[in-house]
Write an enzyme that holds these catalytic residues in place. Structure first.
Site, PDB file in Angstrom:
ATOM      1  N   HIS A 121       0.824  -1.212   0.000  1.00  0.00           N
ATOM      2  CA  HIS A 121       0.000   0.000   0.000  1.00  0.00           C
ATOM      3  C   HIS A 121       0.860   1.266   0.000  1.00  0.00           C
ATOM      4  O   HIS A 121       1.840   1.354   0.738  1.00  0.00           O
ATOM      5  CB  HIS A 121      -0.909   0.023   1.232  1.00  0.00           C
ATOM      6  CG  HIS A 121      -2.130   0.860   1.049  1.00  0.00           C
ATOM      7  ND1 HIS A 121      -2.081   2.237   1.025  1.00  0.00           N
ATOM      8  CD2 HIS A 121      -3.431   0.520   0.862  1.00  0.00           C
ATOM      9  CE1 HIS A 121      -3.303   2.710   0.849  1.00  0.00           C
ATOM     10  NE2 HIS A 121      -4.136   1.693   0.746  1.00  0.00           N
ATOM     11  N   GLY A 165      11.584  12.861   9.270  1.00  0.00           N
ATOM     12  CA  GLY A 165      12.261  11.933  10.146  1.00  0.00           C
ATOM     13  C   GLY A 165      11.796  10.527   9.823  1.00  0.00           C
ATOM     14  O   GLY A 165      11.117  10.289   8.816  1.00  0.00           O
ATOM     15  N   LYS A 166      12.109   9.593  10.684  1.00  0.00           N
ATOM     16  CA  LYS A 166      11.768   8.195  10.415  1.00  0.00           C
ATOM     17  C   LYS A 166      10.257   7.962  10.409  1.00  0.00           C
ATOM     18  O   LYS A 166       9.775   6.975   9.851  1.00  0.00           O
ATOM     19  CB  LYS A 166      12.414   7.287  11.458  1.00  0.00           C
ATOM     20  CG  LYS A 166      11.853   7.470  12.865  1.00  0.00           C
ATOM     21  CD  LYS A 166      12.419   6.464  13.845  1.00  0.00           C
ATOM     22  CE  LYS A 166      11.744   6.593  15.217  1.00  0.00           C
ATOM     23  NZ  LYS A 166      12.209   5.557  16.160  1.00  0.00           N
ATOM     24  N   ALA A 167       9.490   8.891  11.045  1.00  0.00           N
ATOM     25  CA  ALA A 167       8.033   8.746  11.067  1.00  0.00           C
ATOM     26  C   ALA A 167       7.373   9.330   9.832  1.00  0.00           C
ATOM     27  O   ALA A 167       6.145   9.243   9.676  1.00  0.00           O
ATOM     28  CB  ALA A 167       7.459   9.391  12.324  1.00  0.00           C
ATOM     29  N   GLY A 168       8.147   9.934   8.941  1.00  0.00           N
ATOM     30  CA  GLY A 168       7.587  10.484   7.717  1.00  0.00           C
ATOM     31  C   GLY A 168       6.665  11.657   7.969  1.00  0.00           C
ATOM     32  O   GLY A 168       6.878  12.459   8.881  1.00  0.00           O
ATOM     33  N   GLY A 197       4.359  21.974  10.618  1.00  0.00           N
ATOM     34  CA  GLY A 197       5.555  21.190  10.899  1.00  0.00           C
ATOM     35  C   GLY A 197       6.723  21.530  10.000  1.00  0.00           C
ATOM     36  O   GLY A 197       6.625  22.381   9.108  1.00  0.00           O
ATOM     37  N   PRO A 198       7.850  20.857  10.204  1.00  0.00           N
ATOM     38  CA  PRO A 198       9.094  21.174   9.501  1.00  0.00           C
ATOM     39  C   PRO A 198       9.101  20.684   8.052  1.00  0.00           C
ATOM     40  O   PRO A 198       8.347  19.785   7.685  1.00  0.00           O
ATOM     41  CB  PRO A 198      10.143  20.433  10.319  1.00  0.00           C
ATOM     42  CG  PRO A 198       9.415  19.243  10.866  1.00  0.00           C
ATOM     43  CD  PRO A 198       8.025  19.738  11.167  1.00  0.00           C
TER      44      PRO A 198
END
Length: 519
Positions: free
Chosen positions: A83, A170-173, A165-166
């Protein structure tokens, strides 16, 4: 007073590690007032969908807790699945269920997006009704290139700048947050492993490729089978049964059939009722033939008899707002009747899918307005309670003014929703007058007249409350919100007159559009 209810259906990029999924679910369930309704995980998609509901505040808090927990436990640099995705928490939609407007869900989405961006440092994009720009409404726009593509473009491409947000991943996308109407997530498995076939079928049925309106579709390989993964964004316009039949036809053209199907998350009852009636070929089927629906209707009938008695009493509530909602509920019931009198007739076979959808939509609107009957009475009772507060001291007087203001705001919002629903019912009445069973043309017209009465009476109540509040900005918003609803109602009424003139030579001019007599 009924509890406002919002549904939230976040999608997480994890479907293979039960401990992670359970931890996210626990974060949601830990928020008081929130009910977890469903959890669906798919290892091939590597994705989980959790459905929960509750009052707006707790639901937003649970969504934030889930996003924070997912950011801790899911690393998209080590994620793969069938997905498309851009975030650990990929998408978070809010859906109004009861006594909550779409505008309130939009505010929830934007407030949550700002908080996620500021407190968690996760880029947030707004979509659907909450989108900051029209071109950002579609979820597919935000998923373009997936996580890997967004990681490269977010800092440089102005079109990929997040709403909150920036401008870095990061790793959380990143997370997409929005507000929308109910959606059906539905997958069909073909009896072949050739994913090419699923991709071709998906292309044939989805709206963006010229297929069926309100259908999104992808072709994937899941469990060793070709899967057509779909979202039905408005089942009242494109019924579930029609979509399945189209998939069946497109698969057959390529030498394949349907092995099975699956539902992801929850589905409105009306969608299943419509599909059952279609496949069982139930001529003249009515939702009232379902035992549970008939039982509820019987209980409601007793309540309606009591309403008329209460309206006649020397008490300020229930009053005009409740009567307006009741008139609208009767209008919706008549629309459903005309639609069902059309279904099963050979002469109207071409419009049958639309009539089934209209009947289901009319049922939903009728139930909504039946609730509004009591909501309006309770709202006015709150205003009266506030006026009875003591006012001997300045502090008491200030508190009294504040409570009256708050109660009057709610007393305006209930008829505003009623007016918006009435405009929609009038549109449906005009449509069944134009396309439905001509033998029920007078019933279509009666539905429209009741909807007009509902709209006018509800609008009057909005304006009266708008004059009473100190917050002039809120008053302006309410009156501005009536403008598009009034335009829709006027257009629908004009369409109704055209249908009556062309199909039945009926005229309502002396009733709905009185003419001045010559002196």
């Amino acid at each position: 007073m009924p509890t406002p209810l919002v549904e939230c259906i976040p999608n997480f990029s994890e479907g293979r590690r039960p401990a992670v999924i359970d931890s996210i679910r626990s974060a949601i369930a830990a928020v008081p007032g929130v009910l977890v309704l469903d959890l669906h995980s798919d290892a091939d998609h590597n994705r989980s969908v959790i459905t929960f509901a509750g009052p707006p505040g707790p639901v937003a808090e649970a969504a934030f807790a889930a996003i924070a927990r997912a950011a801790e436990l899911i690393d998209l640099d080590h994620h793969s699945g069938e997905h498309p995705r851009i975030g650990a928490t990929d998408v978070v939609p809010f859906v109004p269920l009861a006594d909550v407007s779409m505008d309130e869900c939009i505010r929830l989405a934007r407030d949550l997006g700002r908080r996620v961006g500021e407190e968690l440092g996760i880029p947030v994009y707004l979509y659907e009704a909450a989108a900051s720009q029209p071109e950002r409404r579609n979820l597919e726009t935000h998923r373009r290139g997936q996580y890997e593509g967004l990681r490269q473009s977010i800092a440089e491409d102005p079109d990929r700048q997040p709403d909150f947000g920036p401008r870095r991943l990061g790793k959380a996308g990143a997370t997409v947050i929005g507000a929308r109407v109910p959606l059906i997530a539905f997958n069909v498995y073909l009896d072949t492993s050739e994913v090419r076939m699923a991709k071709e079928v998906a292309r044939a049925v989805r709206a963006s490729s010229g297929g069926m309106p309100f259908v999104k579709a992808l072709g994937l390989e899941v469990e060793g089978l070709a899967q057509v993964s779909m979202n039905l964004t408005d089942y009242t316009q494109t019924p579930l049964a029609a979509v399945v039949e189209r998939v069946r036809q497109e698969a057959a053209r390529r030498g394949a059939g349907i092995r099975k199907s699956e539902l992801v998350g929850l589905i409105p009852q009306a969608a299943l009722t419509g599909a059952a009636a279609h496949y069982l070929q139930l001529e003249g089927f009515r939702a009232e033939q379902i035992l549970e629906v008939r039982l509820q209707a019987a209980r409601q009938a007793a309540s309606d008899e009591g309403l008329l008695e209460r309206l006649s009493q020397a008490t300020p509530s229930p009053g005009g707002g409740s009567a307006a909602a009741f008139a609208g509920a009767m209008a919706a019931a008549l629309v459903g009747m005309v639609a069902r009198l059309t279904v099963g007739k050979k002469k109207y076979a071409e419009v049958e899918p639309r009539m089934i959808a209209i009947a289901d939509e009319a049922d939903r609107l009728r139930v909504s307005l039946q609730s509004a009957v009591e909501d309006d009475a309770r709202a006015f009772d709150k205003v009266m309670e506030a006026t009875r507060l003591p006012k001997e001291t300045e502090a008491q007087s200030a508190l009294r003014r504040e409570r009256i203001e708050q109660a009057t705001h709610h007393a305006a919002e209930v008829p505003l929703r009623t007016a918006e629903v009435a405009a929609h019912i009038l549109e449906l009445a005009a449509e069944v007058a134009r396309l439905g069973n001509v033998n029920a043309l007078s019933d279509s017209a009666s539905a429209a007249l009741l909807a007009v009465a509902c709209f006018q009476a509800a609008s009057l109540n909005v304006r009266v409350n708008a004059q009473a509040v100190a917050d002039r900005e809120a008053a302006r918003r309410w009156e501005d919100a009536l403008t598009p609803a009034k335009a829709r109602a006027a257009a629908a009424e004009a369409s109704l007159h055209q249908a009556l003139d062309s199909r039945g030579k009926l005229s309502l001019g002396t009733i709905s559009r009185p003419e001045r007599s010559e002196p």
